[in-house]
Design a protein around this motif. Structure first.
Motif, short mmCIF file in Angstrom:
data_model
loop_
_atom_site.label_atom_id
_atom_site.label_comp_id
_atom_site.label_asym_id
_atom_site.label_seq_id
_atom_site.Cartn_x
_atom_site.Cartn_y
_atom_site.Cartn_z
N LYS A 107 0.81 -1.21 0.00
CA LYS A 107 0.00 0.00 0.00
C LYS A 107 0.85 1.27 0.00
O LYS A 107 0.50 2.27 -0.62
CB LYS A 107 -0.92 0.02 1.23
CG LYS A 107 -2.02 -1.03 1.20
CD LYS A 107 -2.95 -0.86 2.40
CE LYS A 107 -4.10 -1.85 2.33
NZ LYS A 107 -5.03 -1.69 3.49
N ALA A 108 1.98 1.21 0.69
CA ALA A 108 2.79 2.41 0.86
C ALA A 108 3.60 2.78 -0.37
O ALA A 108 4.07 3.91 -0.49
CB ALA A 108 3.73 2.24 2.06
N VAL A 270 -3.88 -17.13 1.71
CA VAL A 270 -4.41 -15.91 2.33
C VAL A 270 -3.50 -14.71 2.05
O VAL A 270 -3.96 -13.64 1.62
CB VAL A 270 -4.57 -16.11 3.86
CG1 VAL A 270 -4.93 -14.79 4.53
CG2 VAL A 270 -5.64 -17.15 4.14
N VAL A 271 -2.20 -14.86 2.26
CA VAL A 271 -1.29 -13.73 2.11
C VAL A 271 -1.14 -13.32 0.64
O VAL A 271 -1.09 -12.13 0.33
CB VAL A 271 0.08 -14.05 2.74
CG1 VAL A 271 1.04 -12.88 2.55
CG2 VAL A 271 -0.07 -14.35 4.23
N LEU A 272 -1.08 -14.29 -0.27
CA LEU A 272 -1.03 -13.94 -1.69
C LEU A 272 -2.29 -13.22 -2.13
O LEU A 272 -2.23 -12.27 -2.93
CB LEU A 272 -0.82 -15.19 -2.54
CG LEU A 272 0.62 -15.69 -2.69
CD1 LEU A 272 0.66 -16.90 -3.61
CD2 LEU A 272 1.53 -14.60 -3.24
N PHE A 273 -3.43 -13.64 -1.61
CA PHE A 273 -4.69 -12.94 -1.93
C PHE A 273 -4.63 -11.49 -1.47
O PHE A 273 -4.98 -10.56 -2.21
CB PHE A 273 -5.87 -13.66 -1.30
CG PHE A 273 -7.16 -12.88 -1.38
CD1 PHE A 273 -7.88 -12.82 -2.56
CD2 PHE A 273 -7.65 -12.18 -0.27
CE1 PHE A 273 -9.06 -12.10 -2.65
CE2 PHE A 273 -8.82 -11.46 -0.35
CZ PHE A 273 -9.53 -11.40 -1.55
N ARG A 277 -4.32 -8.45 -4.43
CA ARG A 277 -5.57 -7.75 -4.72
C ARG A 277 -5.28 -6.30 -5.08
O ARG A 277 -4.31 -5.70 -4.60
CB ARG A 277 -6.52 -7.82 -3.52
CG ARG A 277 -6.03 -7.12 -2.28
CD ARG A 277 -7.06 -7.19 -1.17
NE ARG A 277 -6.57 -6.56 0.04
CZ ARG A 277 -7.33 -6.31 1.10
NH1 ARG A 277 -8.61 -6.65 1.08
NH2 ARG A 277 -6.81 -5.75 2.17
N PRO A 278 -6.11 -5.69 -5.94
CA PRO A 278 -5.85 -4.31 -6.39
C PRO A 278 -5.81 -3.33 -5.23
O PRO A 278 -6.57 -3.46 -4.26
CB PRO A 278 -7.03 -4.03 -7.32
CG PRO A 278 -7.52 -5.37 -7.74
CD PRO A 278 -7.30 -6.28 -6.57
N VAL A 279 -4.91 -2.37 -5.36
CA VAL A 279 -4.80 -1.32 -4.34
C VAL A 279 -5.68 -0.17 -4.75
O VAL A 279 -5.56 0.37 -5.86
CB VAL A 279 -3.34 -0.84 -4.20
CG1 VAL A 279 -3.25 0.26 -3.15
CG2 VAL A 279 -2.43 -2.00 -3.85
#
Length: 308
Positions: A107-108, A270-273, A277-279
């Motif tokens: 995200k950053a 879970v972590v790859l999802f 996923r789009p930011v």
């Protein structure tokens, strides 16, 4: 440690490749941070503050080295079941912190340049200690992630020094690339680079998670140490090129327990999802309504973006 995936250290080439890629990825992240800070100070004609940036970077590097040495050599002096428990707990903590950092960077990444420049602008006003602190935390964050990854990674190499050599080579390569980026000699698609290397780190972290769970099962902390999900040891050549690669980089075992296998699959899915996923784009702040009586103002110039 006694839970090596293949029973012996992986090949030198495997150790160099795995740790070198980690060093390149993490070193480039830290290098980009330093590049943004240095470019901002140069454009702002505040080269006098560069020494505080370099001092903060140096302290961060020393802190990361200390973390790695304390955890790695501290656990290597302990033997028996206690060593397994310590190694297992350290691995799980490393996975948790690395996961948080990888997802945070997802995200950053879009706003890191703006955030760093805004932080440096405030730090210049506050004084040299603030500049040093900003550089320390900006680089130290990446360094701690590297140290934790390497602790879990190096646990599977029977005390070999080659992972550290590979890490240093990767960091040197990252430094060279950063300098070339700064002077515009090369261009790099950062989005793709960090996406694919992020996937690599997630798979590595999943292997460290499996390693930690198995260590805790051996230490008696977790149940199910004898319940195997599958066992392909008879047809699996641990000394082959694929055996050393899978064991040395991804902590793969030919005979994982049910808990190991389930944890690995759940973690990766879970972590790859969450990572892929789009930011969502940040919502722009509403513009202030214009008034006829307000005097016309000219916006002050801002430094050009170093990294888009």
């Amino acid at each position: 440690m006694s839970v090596l995936a293949a029973g012996t250290a992986p090949s030198i080439a495997t150790q160099l490749f795995g740790s070198g890629l980690i060093g390149l990825r993490e070193g480039l992240e830290a290098g980009i941070v330093v590049m943004i800070l240095a470019a901002f100070l140069v454009k702002a004609e505040r080269k006098d503050a560069l020494k505080w940036v370099w001092l903060g970077v140096g302290i961060a590097v020393a802190m990361v080295a200390a973390i790695f040495l304390v955890i790695h050599y501290g656990t290597s002096t302990v033997t028996g079941l206690t060593a397994e428990v310590i190694a297992g707990v350290a691995s799980l903590v490393a996975v948790a912190i690395v996961t948080v950092m990888v997802l945070w960077m997802r995200k950053a990444a879009r706003t890191i340049s703006h955030d760093l420049k805004a932080g440096m602008e405030k730090a210049l006003v506050a004084g040299p200690i603030a500049v040093l602190t900003l550089a320390f935390f900006a680089v130290g964050r990446e360094g701690v992630e590297t140290a934790l990854l390497m602790v879990g990674y190096a646990e599977n190499t029977a005390g070999s020094a080659w992972p550290l050599v590979g890490l240093l080579l990767g960091i040197v390569a990252a430094a060279i690339v950063t300098v070339l980026l700064y002077f515009g000699a090369v261009r790099l698609d950062f989005a793709k680079f960090f996406k694919y290397t992020g996937i690599f780190l997630i798979i590595v972290a999943a292997g460290i998670l499996g390693y930690g769970i198995h260590a805790l099962q051996i230490g008696g902390v977790l149940p199910g140490g004898s319940a195997l999900a599958f066992d392909i040891s008879d047809g699996y050549d641990a000394s082959s090129w694929y055996g050393t690669v899978l064991a040395g980089i991804f902590n793969f075992r030919p005979d994982p327990t049910v808990l190991q296998a389930v944890a690995w699959v759940v973690y990766v899915v879970v972590v790859l999802f969450l990572f892929l996923r789009p930011v969502s784009a940040p919502t722009p702040a509403p513009a202030a309504p214009a008034t006829d009586t307000a005097p016309e103002r000219t916006a002050s110039p801002t430094p050009d973006e170093t990294v888009s």
